[in-house]
Design a protein around this motif. Structure first.
Motif, PDB file in Angstrom:
ATOM      1  N   VAL A   1      -2.644  74.114  38.773  1.00 54.61           N
ATOM      2  CA  VAL A   1      -3.791  74.749  38.115  1.00 54.61           C
ATOM      3  C   VAL A   1      -5.072  74.008  38.463  1.00 54.61           C
ATOM      4  O   VAL A   1      -6.118  74.619  38.726  1.00 54.61           O
ATOM      5  N   LEU A   2      -5.016  72.681  38.483  1.00 58.68           N
ATOM      6  CA  LEU A   2      -6.198  71.882  38.811  1.00 58.68           C
ATOM      7  C   LEU A   2      -6.673  72.147  40.236  1.00 58.68           C
ATOM      8  O   LEU A   2      -7.873  72.345  40.480  1.00 58.68           O
ATOM      9  N   VAL A   3      -5.753  72.154  41.192  1.00 60.96           N
ATOM     10  CA  VAL A   3      -6.129  72.384  42.593  1.00 60.96           C
ATOM     11  C   VAL A   3      -6.734  73.771  42.756  1.00 60.96           C
ATOM     12  O   VAL A   3      -7.762  73.945  43.424  1.00 60.96           O
ATOM     13  N   SER A   4      -6.117  74.767  42.144  1.00 69.28           N
ATOM     14  CA  SER A   4      -6.635  76.130  42.234  1.00 69.28           C
ATOM     15  C   SER A   4      -8.038  76.232  41.635  1.00 69.28           C
ATOM     16  O   SER A   4      -8.932  76.851  42.214  1.00 69.28           O
ATOM     17  N   ALA A   5      -8.245  75.612  40.466  1.00 69.50           N
ATOM     18  CA  ALA A   5      -9.535  75.709  39.786  1.00 69.50           C
ATOM     19  C   ALA A   5     -10.620  74.918  40.513  1.00 69.50           C
ATOM     20  O   ALA A   5     -11.759  75.389  40.647  1.00 69.50           O
ATOM     21  N   VAL A   6     -10.288  73.726  40.995  1.00 67.01           N
ATOM     22  CA  VAL A   6     -11.293  72.899  41.677  1.00 67.01           C
ATOM     23  C   VAL A   6     -11.717  73.537  42.999  1.00 67.01           C
ATOM     24  O   VAL A   6     -12.916  73.592  43.324  1.00 67.01           O
ATOM     25  N   SER A   7     -10.749  74.041  43.765  1.00 64.06           N
ATOM     26  CA  SER A   7     -11.096  74.666  45.040  1.00 64.06           C
ATOM     27  C   SER A   7     -11.929  75.926  44.809  1.00 64.06           C
ATOM     28  O   SER A   7     -12.829  76.237  45.600  1.00 64.06           O
ATOM     29  N   PHE A   8     -11.670  76.638  43.715  1.00 63.11           N
ATOM     30  CA  PHE A   8     -12.467  77.808  43.364  1.00 63.11           C
ATOM     31  C   PHE A   8     -13.874  77.394  42.940  1.00 63.11           C
ATOM     32  O   PHE A   8     -14.867  78.029  43.317  1.00 63.11           O
TER      33      PHE A   8
END
Length: 305
Positions: free
Chosen positions: A190-197
């Protein structure tokens, strides 16, 4: 595949009832491909500018063209969505021979209620964030730019932008393909998805003034990216993520329309709103991840018995 890896993958896939095929590419490759696909989908609209006379469509002095302009607006939104769908389908196929349904693109009887729930959550977060920022006189109030445009036209343009241009394609890419592909435990995924977004929003124009505000603005996409990802895992549906994302734009649209009735409904903007709303969505994400962890422990306990 080990039992542990399989169960983690099944929990991470937003709509899967059964474990889906695993992705094969390194996570960094998946992260880098997402903005490429997103910008390809967004800039696909430029093809409409090649049509002769397109620049005259939105001229109020030209009889009969206002309705046509609305049709073209929707067509541009559908083009963006279709390019995103095709791109995600191709990436999923190449990355593990998966289908669109394996990365969340599935409509069932839960889809509409969950989309509505996501919109409601975002509306509550934004209203709750606006109240203290407004009370402390920390907001900026700017002209919406819609002038005296008919309500129907504002709704068509606003809802098209909210869902066809932004919420559905962006969530399909970042919470569907990316979150459904990362071979990680739920929290880091979830963190990787949100940060990259959030990082791609350094190129956004949302009323920022200077680089300090450009960074502060990231609190908003980071926050609702966390909430969208966590809730999609909890509900195993991409549509609540679409609702979270689209709910931001729907709430702003409602504020713009209500402002015509009473200026007290005017929505503010600025770093305080971005930070407070980002915090609110992060709290929603934390609660969703806590509930997901409890459900995981409950499944493990049932299995032990």
């Amino acid at each position: 595949m080990s039992r542990r890896a399989s169960s983690t993958l099944e929990a991470r896939s937003p709509t899967a009832e059964q474990p889906v095929p695993r992705s094969r590419w390194p996570w960094l490759v998946q992260v880098l491909l997402c903005p490429v696909l997103l910008f390809a989908a967004i800039y696909s609209q430029l093809a409409f500018l090649l049509v002769p006379g397109m620049e005259r469509l939105d001229q109020p002095s030209t009889p009969g063209l206002s309705a046509l302009a609305a049709v073209v607006t929707v067509a541009m939104g559908l083009t963006t969505l279709l390019v995103a769908l095709g791109g995600v389908a191709l990436l999923a196929r190449l990355d593990g021979r998966r289908r669109l349904r394996d990365v969340g693109w599935r409509v069932d009887r839960r889809s509409l209620p969950l989309l509505g729930l996501g919109v409601l959550v975002s509306a509550v977060v934004l209203v709750a964030a606006d109240a203290p920022a407004s009370a402390a006189d920390l907001l900026r109030y700017e002209d919406s730019g819609i002038g005296d445009a008919p309500v129907w036209k504002v709704l068509v343009a606003g809802l098209t932008a909210a869902f066809l241009l932004q919420a559905i394609p962006e969530e399909l890419i970042f919470r569907g393909y990316l979150l459904g592909s990362l071979r990680m435990r739920p929290v880091p995924a979830v963190l990787v998805s949100a940060v990259s977004f959030a990082v791609i929003h350094l190129a956004s124009s949302g009323g920022q003034q200077g680089w300090g505000e450009q960074i502060a603005y990231l609190a908003m996409p980071l926050g609702f990216g966390l909430a969208a990802g966590a809730l999609s895992l909890l509900t195993r549906s991409l549509w609540i993520a679409v609702g979270i994302h689209g709910g931001l734009h729907v709430t702003v649209l409602a504020s713009v329309l209500l402002e015509r009735v009473d200026p007290a409904f005017a929505g503010g903007n600025g770093p305080a709103l971005w930070l407070f709303s980002g915090l609110g969505w992060t709290v929603v994400a934390a609660v969703a991840m806590w509930l997901l962890a409890r459900r995981g422990r409950g499944v493990a306990a049932d299995g032990a018995r």
